[in-house]
Every structure is written in C-alpha cells, then in structure tokens.
Write a protein that holds these residues in place. Structure first.
Motif, PDB file in Angstrom:
ATOM      1  N   LYS A   1       0.841  -1.204   0.000  1.00 32.03           N
ATOM      2  CA  LYS A   1       0.000   0.000   0.000  1.00 32.03           C
ATOM      3  C   LYS A   1       0.869   1.244   0.000  1.00 32.03           C
ATOM      4  O   LYS A   1       1.979   1.237   0.503  1.00 32.03           O
ATOM      5  CB  LYS A   1      -0.886   0.046   1.248  1.00 32.03           C
TER       6      LYS A   1
ATOM      7  N   LEU B   1      -7.449   2.998   1.260  1.00 31.81           N
ATOM      8  CA  LEU B   1      -8.245   1.870   1.712  1.00 31.81           C
ATOM      9  C   LEU B   1      -9.100   1.393   0.543  1.00 31.81           C
ATOM     10  O   LEU B   1      -9.729   2.201  -0.137  1.00 31.81           O
ATOM     11  CB  LEU B   1      -9.141   2.365   2.860  1.00 31.81           C
ATOM     12  N   LYS B   2      -9.129   0.087   0.314  1.00 25.19           N
ATOM     13  CA  LYS B   2     -10.025  -0.469  -0.696  1.00 25.19           C
ATOM     14  C   LYS B   2     -11.441  -0.471  -0.124  1.00 25.19           C
ATOM     15  O   LYS B   2     -11.628  -0.574   1.094  1.00 25.19           O
ATOM     16  CB  LYS B   2      -9.620  -1.905  -1.038  1.00 25.19           C
ATOM     17  N   LYS B   3     -12.420  -0.384  -1.001  1.00 26.15           N
ATOM     18  CA  LYS B   3     -13.817  -0.384  -0.542  1.00 26.15           C
ATOM     19  C   LYS B   3     -14.132  -1.631   0.279  1.00 26.15           C
ATOM     20  O   LYS B   3     -14.865  -1.571   1.263  1.00 26.15           O
ATOM     21  CB  LYS B   3     -14.768  -0.262  -1.733  1.00 26.15           C
ATOM     22  N   SER B   4     -13.533  -2.746  -0.090  1.00 26.90           N
ATOM     23  CA  SER B   4     -13.778  -4.000   0.626  1.00 26.90           C
ATOM     24  C   SER B   4     -13.155  -4.006   2.027  1.00 26.90           C
ATOM     25  O   SER B   4     -13.482  -4.864   2.850  1.00 26.90           O
ATOM     26  CB  SER B   4     -13.220  -5.177  -0.178  1.00 26.90           C
ATOM     27  N   GLU B   5     -12.275  -3.055   2.324  1.00 27.59           N
ATOM     28  CA  GLU B   5     -11.605  -2.980   3.624  1.00 27.59           C
ATOM     29  C   GLU B   5     -12.287  -2.017   4.605  1.00 27.59           C
ATOM     30  O   GLU B   5     -11.843  -1.881   5.742  1.00 27.59           O
ATOM     31  CB  GLU B   5     -10.151  -2.542   3.439  1.00 27.59           C
TER      32      GLU B   5
ATOM     33  N   PRO C   1     -14.470  -0.857   7.431  1.00 23.53           N
ATOM     34  CA  PRO C   1     -15.104  -1.574   8.550  1.00 23.53           C
ATOM     35  C   PRO C   1     -16.629  -1.486   8.493  1.00 23.53           C
ATOM     36  O   PRO C   1     -17.194  -0.496   8.023  1.00 23.53           O
ATOM     37  CB  PRO C   1     -14.568  -0.842   9.786  1.00 23.53           C
ATOM     38  N   SER C   2     -17.301  -2.510   9.021  1.00 20.16           N
ATOM     39  CA  SER C   2     -18.759  -2.597   8.899  1.00 20.16           C
ATOM     40  C   SER C   2     -19.498  -1.419   9.545  1.00 20.16           C
ATOM     41  O   SER C   2     -20.481  -0.939   8.978  1.00 20.16           O
ATOM     42  CB  SER C   2     -19.269  -3.921   9.468  1.00 20.16           C
TER      43      SER C   2
ATOM     44  N   GLN D   1     -19.088   1.446   7.140  1.00 18.49           N
ATOM     45  CA  GLN D   1     -19.869   1.186   5.930  1.00 18.49           C
ATOM     46  C   GLN D   1     -21.353   1.404   6.195  1.00 18.49           C
ATOM     47  O   GLN D   1     -22.067   1.947   5.347  1.00 18.49           O
ATOM     48  CB  GLN D   1     -19.628  -0.240   5.422  1.00 18.49           C
TER      49      GLN D   1
ATOM     50  N   TYR E   1     -11.573   7.536   9.316  1.00 25.58           N
ATOM     51  CA  TYR E   1     -11.697   7.170   7.906  1.00 25.58           C
ATOM     52  C   TYR E   1     -12.146   8.396   7.143  1.00 25.58           C
ATOM     53  O   TYR E   1     -13.116   9.041   7.517  1.00 25.58           O
ATOM     54  CB  TYR E   1     -12.700   6.013   7.753  1.00 25.58           C
TER      55      TYR E   1
END
Length: 152
Positions: free
Chosen positions: A63, A82-86, A88-89, A92, A118
């Motif tokens: 990174k 940060l990737k979108k998949s990373e 945190p819930s 998100q 974030y």
C-alpha cells in the motif's frame, strides 16, 4: 507554443530539483523517527510540507502511505488508501445510511495521536462530499461541494 512547452518543462525540472534537495535536507531527528516507526518502508520520497513539517511517501505491505513528522522528529500523522472491501462494517453502515446515493470515489485511513479516522471523497449526482467518520461510525466532519453542469 514552443515557448510555452519549454516554460512548462523548466517548471517541472525545477520542481524535481527542489524535491531532490528536500530529500537531502531531511533532519536526522526526522529520519531516525521515521525509520523507527516504519522499518519496513520501501521507496521513501521526502518532501518539506512547511517550515516545521516533513512528509514521507512510501510503500508498506503493498500500500501507498504518507507520514508526517515535525522537524524535531515528532510523528504527526500517517495516511494510507483503503479499498472499498476494507471499510469496517460500522463505517460502511454509516455510509449506506447517511450517504445513500453517493459513491465512494476515494477512501483512506488517517492515524494520529488522537486515534484513527476514515476519510472519504463521495460523489453524488449534483455534489461531492468530503466526509470523516470515526471507528464507531460517527460522522466527525462533512464538507460539501456542488458540481457544475458537465463536471465529474
């Protein structure tokens, strides 16, 4: 036209030379603090942010990072994409509920002595937002910018 191209080229070269000189002038305290905090950093590029702060850009774990230090070696901040998949819930969930209709264009983590947040650049149909969300999903800051017709 040729003169404009030459002027642009000269400006770019001056910028490269200035950055190279900055890298040679990194204070020993800053260099030492950086190496202590990020021993595995690769391809470090230094830039003087202002009279009291230096920024290192480097790679770690695949990174791209940036870390800022004061001239006395005090660490100020570290940021990385940060990737979108990373995401945190909890964070998100806030994005989904409070910013429905916006797409995440850019996401990054910012770490300081105050903790981790974030930071997002969000794009909607008529506006862009810069949003900061804490680790618990609370919106800390939101700045809106309206898009003009045809601007993406």
């Amino acid at each position: 036209m040729k003169a404009l191209q030459l002027s642009f080229l000269a400006l770019v070269l001056v910028g490269f030379v200035a950055c190279a000189q900055d890298a040679k002038n990194v204070p020993a305290e800053v260099q030492s603090a950086f190496e202590s905090k990020f021993p595995a950093a690769k391809n470090v590029k230094w830039e003087k942010e202002n009279e009291t702060e230096w920024e290192a850009e480097f790679k770690k774990g695949g990174k791209e990072y940036s870390a800022n230090f004061l001239t006395d070696g005090s660490w100020v901040e570290t940021e990385y994409e940060l990737k979108k998949s990373e995401i945190p819930s909890l964070v998100q969930k806030t994005l989904d509920e409070e910013f429905a209709g916006y797409e995440v264009e850019e996401a990054e983590v910012s770490e300081t002595n105050n903790g981790k947040v974030y930071e997002f650049e969000l794009e909607g149909e008529d506006s862009e937002l810069e949003v900061t969300i804490d680790t618990n999903g609370k919106v800390i800051n939101k700045v809106s910018e309206e898009l003009e017709d045809g601007e993406d």
